[in-house]
Structures are given as C-alpha cells and as structure tokens.
Design a protein around this motif. Structure first.
Motif, PDB file in Angstrom:
ATOM      1  N   ALA A  41       0.843  -1.188   0.000  1.00 53.77           N
ATOM      2  CA  ALA A  41       0.000   0.000   0.000  1.00 53.77           C
ATOM      3  C   ALA A  41       0.881   1.241   0.000  1.00 53.77           C
ATOM      4  O   ALA A  41       1.974   1.232   0.566  1.00 53.77           O
ATOM      5  N   VAL A  91      -4.708   6.473   1.271  1.00 57.56           N
ATOM      6  CA  VAL A  91      -4.089   5.146   1.145  1.00 57.56           C
ATOM      7  C   VAL A  91      -4.635   4.466  -0.097  1.00 57.56           C
ATOM      8  O   VAL A  91      -5.842   4.478  -0.354  1.00 57.56           O
ATOM      9  N   ARG A  92      -3.751   3.868  -0.863  1.00 57.06           N
ATOM     10  CA  ARG A  92      -4.113   3.033  -1.999  1.00 57.06           C
ATOM     11  C   ARG A  92      -3.417   1.692  -1.806  1.00 57.06           C
ATOM     12  O   ARG A  92      -2.255   1.640  -1.400  1.00 57.06           O
ATOM     13  N   MET A 126     -10.909  -0.623  -0.372  1.00 60.69           N
ATOM     14  CA  MET A 126      -9.868  -1.046   0.556  1.00 60.69           C
ATOM     15  C   MET A 126     -10.240  -2.395   1.142  1.00 60.69           C
ATOM     16  O   MET A 126     -11.376  -2.613   1.566  1.00 60.69           O
ATOM     17  N   ALA A 153      -7.362  -2.515   6.007  1.00 60.34           N
ATOM     18  CA  ALA A 153      -7.861  -1.441   6.852  1.00 60.34           C
ATOM     19  C   ALA A 153      -7.443  -1.655   8.306  1.00 60.34           C
ATOM     20  O   ALA A 153      -7.121  -0.702   9.022  1.00 60.34           O
ATOM     21  N   HIS A 170      -9.673   6.334   0.144  1.00 59.09           N
ATOM     22  CA  HIS A 170      -9.323   5.252  -0.780  1.00 59.09           C
ATOM     23  C   HIS A 170      -9.997   5.543  -2.119  1.00 59.09           C
ATOM     24  O   HIS A 170     -10.726   6.545  -2.244  1.00 59.09           O
ATOM     25  N   THR A 180     -14.130   7.128   1.578  1.00 54.53           N
ATOM     26  CA  THR A 180     -13.426   7.198   2.859  1.00 54.53           C
ATOM     27  C   THR A 180     -13.860   6.060   3.772  1.00 54.53           C
ATOM     28  O   THR A 180     -14.922   5.461   3.602  1.00 54.53           O
TER      29      THR A 180
END
Length: 395
Positions: A279, A304-305, A316, A321, A351, A355
């Motif tokens: 990530a 975050v990806r 995600m 997570a 993401h 969110t």
C-alpha cells in the motif's frame, strides 16, 4: 464416451463489505473436499471458474476481480468461547491455485450473518431482536473476530441506512472487532517482523525505499506515495493499465515478503499472491472518488491506496484497513506520519471509492507495541442462496 453429471452443493452467494464470495458449510461439501488438499482446491477453482486464461471467470461464480474471486467455508467451532470457525480461500483468476495464507476482512462482515442463518450459532445465543454477538475463529491466521449482527423478528437484519463507500446501496451496519490483530505466527514473530516501525528496503530496479512492514490484519508493506512517483489520489485506471507500474509493485511485494520472513526467496511470491499486501500512503488531499464523489482534504487524515492480487483495489481490503488502523495508532510508522503523527485511537483515510474510518487500541508494553483490537463497521447481504453446480469429475 461417458460424461460425468453435474452435482449440487448447497451454497450461498454473499456480499460482505466491498467483496463478495461463495459461502459453504463444511458439512455440505463433498467428503473429499471436507479436508484441506488438492480435491478441495480443485472444487473451489471450478466453482469460481478458474483458472481462466481469458480472465473473465465466465464459467463460474467469480467476478474476475480479486474482490469477487473468493470462497468461505464455515463450521461450528469446537474452540472454547467461539461460535464458528471461518476459513477463507482467495481463488486465483488465471492460475490453478487457491491462496489460504490470509483472511478477508470484508467477507468477515458476512460470516456472522451466514453462521446465524445456517444454524451454526447456538439458538440460545441468538436474540429475537437486538444485536447477536458472534465470536469467530479465523482459521487462516489463528485470530478471533467478534461480529455484532443486528437481528429483527428473529431474522438477521440486512437492510438499513448504513452507507459504505465502494458499495452502491445502503444496508444494515455490522460492527467488527479484530482482537489482538498482530499476526505473531508470521515472519519474525512480532507485529513488526524486523523490530522496527520503519525500515530501508532495497528493491532492485526500483531503489531503496523507506517502508513500514507490519503483521496486523494482514501482512502489509507501506511505502510513501511520493517515493514511487504517485500522489495517493490515484484511481484504478492510473495503475492497472500500466504494466510497468504493476511489475514495480510486484517486485516491491516480493522483496518485502522476503524481508518480512514470509518467504525465503522472491521466486516464491508468485505462489503467495494474497499476502503480503503493498500500500502507498500520502498526506490528506482533495480528490474525486471513482463514483464521482468529491472528497475534501478535511474529510480524511491521510490517503491510502492498496494492491490486491496484482491490481489496485477499487476500495480497501478489510484486513488492510486493520493494518492501516493499527499502524496509524503507533507513532513513527509511515501511516502515522502521513496522518500527521502523534498518538491516535482512530483514523479516517481516503481510498479510491471514498473514505473509511477504522479504530485501534495500541500500547507500549515492555518496549514492544501491542494492539488489543481494531474496530470498523461494514455491511453484508445475501445475494443468492441454493446450490452451486459443478461437474462431478471436477475434483
């Protein structure tokens, strides 16, 4: 020429979080598939429609993405203080294998509902109205998950007004607690397999990257977006259409897996696609989600990806997570620093689909960080139930 007839296997097709998969009770599987091994793997591959060189899974229940190529096997638990044992199989789309190395946090949201409806939870523990607490043993990683499932008139409540970015329609909220999420059975035997919250990782052809490698929820390698040429606002098209980028992420994943002690040689990474995850993180910034929703910089603490099965995930992964929430709670990790640093008990991250908020309780014990639980909300719904059919000689 004789042709084997198709057989029927009781099954339920469910959405859990931003994933969906085929759910089975262990007792309903053919005898040869009730134990781990080649027969079970072959059966699940055929159910999902893999391996498919066309990448579509047209002749099976899979949806041709990592989020929709999933299987779950449940059984009444023999463990004290647990209701059900949950085994997750991530089915490769184009290769003939099932990866059993990790959990699916999204489908975890559907496990409690399925267990109740399938009679795997003692009736005395199921209220007619209110919340049914289902204690789940996650057999892949040896951890406990507690699902809080809403009940109405003696039935699992699936409809509601809880909205989850990455899922089109609202549904009933299911709260999940991932207890002691650090995976102490992996790598170096601790939450941080190297003993450090940040490390320098040498990746041939990419360079030396500052990373946080953590075993929590699912083994994950975090890297700063800017260090690999990204902003953290990317959507799937920016990554998944770029063969060079996908190769770079796989190289990072392979060398990180070795450093984490998950594999001994980078060549082994190809047969362990589900873990670890990679990530990339960045400070909060405004962007437009894949649905067209505007996400303001003030809506999130960080971006975050995450990569899943070789592609950028559309939202995600639930287990990732957990890793994000855990890392955010520990000062000095890349996740924590991207969120602004300091101590925190929850984090909201952006993401590709929107969110998500996840909480974690962390404490420094004898010089080592420990996280007692990570908490997040998902939803789940039965899409179809009955039987799947497979050729009798498929396994």
């Amino acid at each position: 020429m004789n042709h084997a007839p198709q057989i029927r296997i009781p099954a339920t097709y469910m959405r859990g979080g931003t994933s969906k998969g085929v759910f089975f009770r262990l007792q309903d599987l053919p005898a040869a598939a009730q134990v781990p091994g080649a027969a079970r793997d072959a059966l699940l591959l055929r159910v999902i429609g893999s391996p498919d060189p066309y990448g579509k899974q047209t002749d099976g229940m899979g949806g041709a993405t990592s989020s929709t190529s999933k299987t779950v096997i449940l059984s009444a638990s023999e463990r004290p203080d647990h209701d059900v044992d949950y085994l997750f199989g991530q089915v490769s789309i184009d290769q003939p294998f099932v990866d059993w190395s990790g959990n699916c946090g999204n489908l975890s949201a559907a496990v409690g509902s399925f267990a109740i409806a399938s009679g795997l939870v003692d009736a005395s523990r199921v209220p007619r109205d209110g919340i049914c607490t289902v204690r789940i043993w996650q057999a892949n990683i040896g951890k406990t998950i507690v699902a809080h499932v809403p009940m109405t008139d003696g039935e699992v409540q699936e409809t509601g007004d809880f909205e989850l970015d990455g899922v089109t329609f609202p549904a009933a909220e299911v709260q999940l607690e991932f207890l002691d999420p650090a995976d102490e059975g992996e790598g170096g035997g601790a939450m941080f397999p190297t003993g450090n919250v940040v490390d320098e990782l040498d990746v041939p052809g990419v360079g030396t990257l500052t990373v946080t490698m953590i075993n929590a929820g699912i083994p994950t390698i975090f890297v700063n977006a800017a260090a690999i040429g990204y902003t953290g606002t990317e959507l799937q098209g920016a990554i998944n259409s770029d063969a060079k980028a996908l190769a770079m992420f796989e190289t990072i994943r392979a060398y990180g897996a070795v450093r984490m002690g998950l594999i001994k040689h980078i060549d082994e990474a190809a047969q362990r696609q589900h873990t670890p995850k990679v990530a990339f993180v960045a400070p909060s910034s405004a962007y437009v989600a894949s649905s067209g929703k505007q996400v303001a910089a003030t809506d999130v603490d960080l971006l975050v990806r995450a990569m899943s099965m070789g592609k950028l995930h559309h939202a995600m992964m639930g287990t990732a997570a957990v890793a994000i929430g855990t890392a955010a709670a520990i000062p000095g990790t890349l996740v924590n620093l991207a969120a602004g640093g300091g101590e925190r008990t929850s984090v909201r991250f952006g993401h590709p689909s929107g969110t998500l908020r996840v909480g974690a309780q962390a404490a420094l014990v004898d010089g080592q960080w420990r996280v007692t639980k990570a908490i997040m909300s998902r939803s789940a719904r039965v899409l179809m139930e009955g039987s799947v059919r497979v050729p009798g000689d498929a396994f």
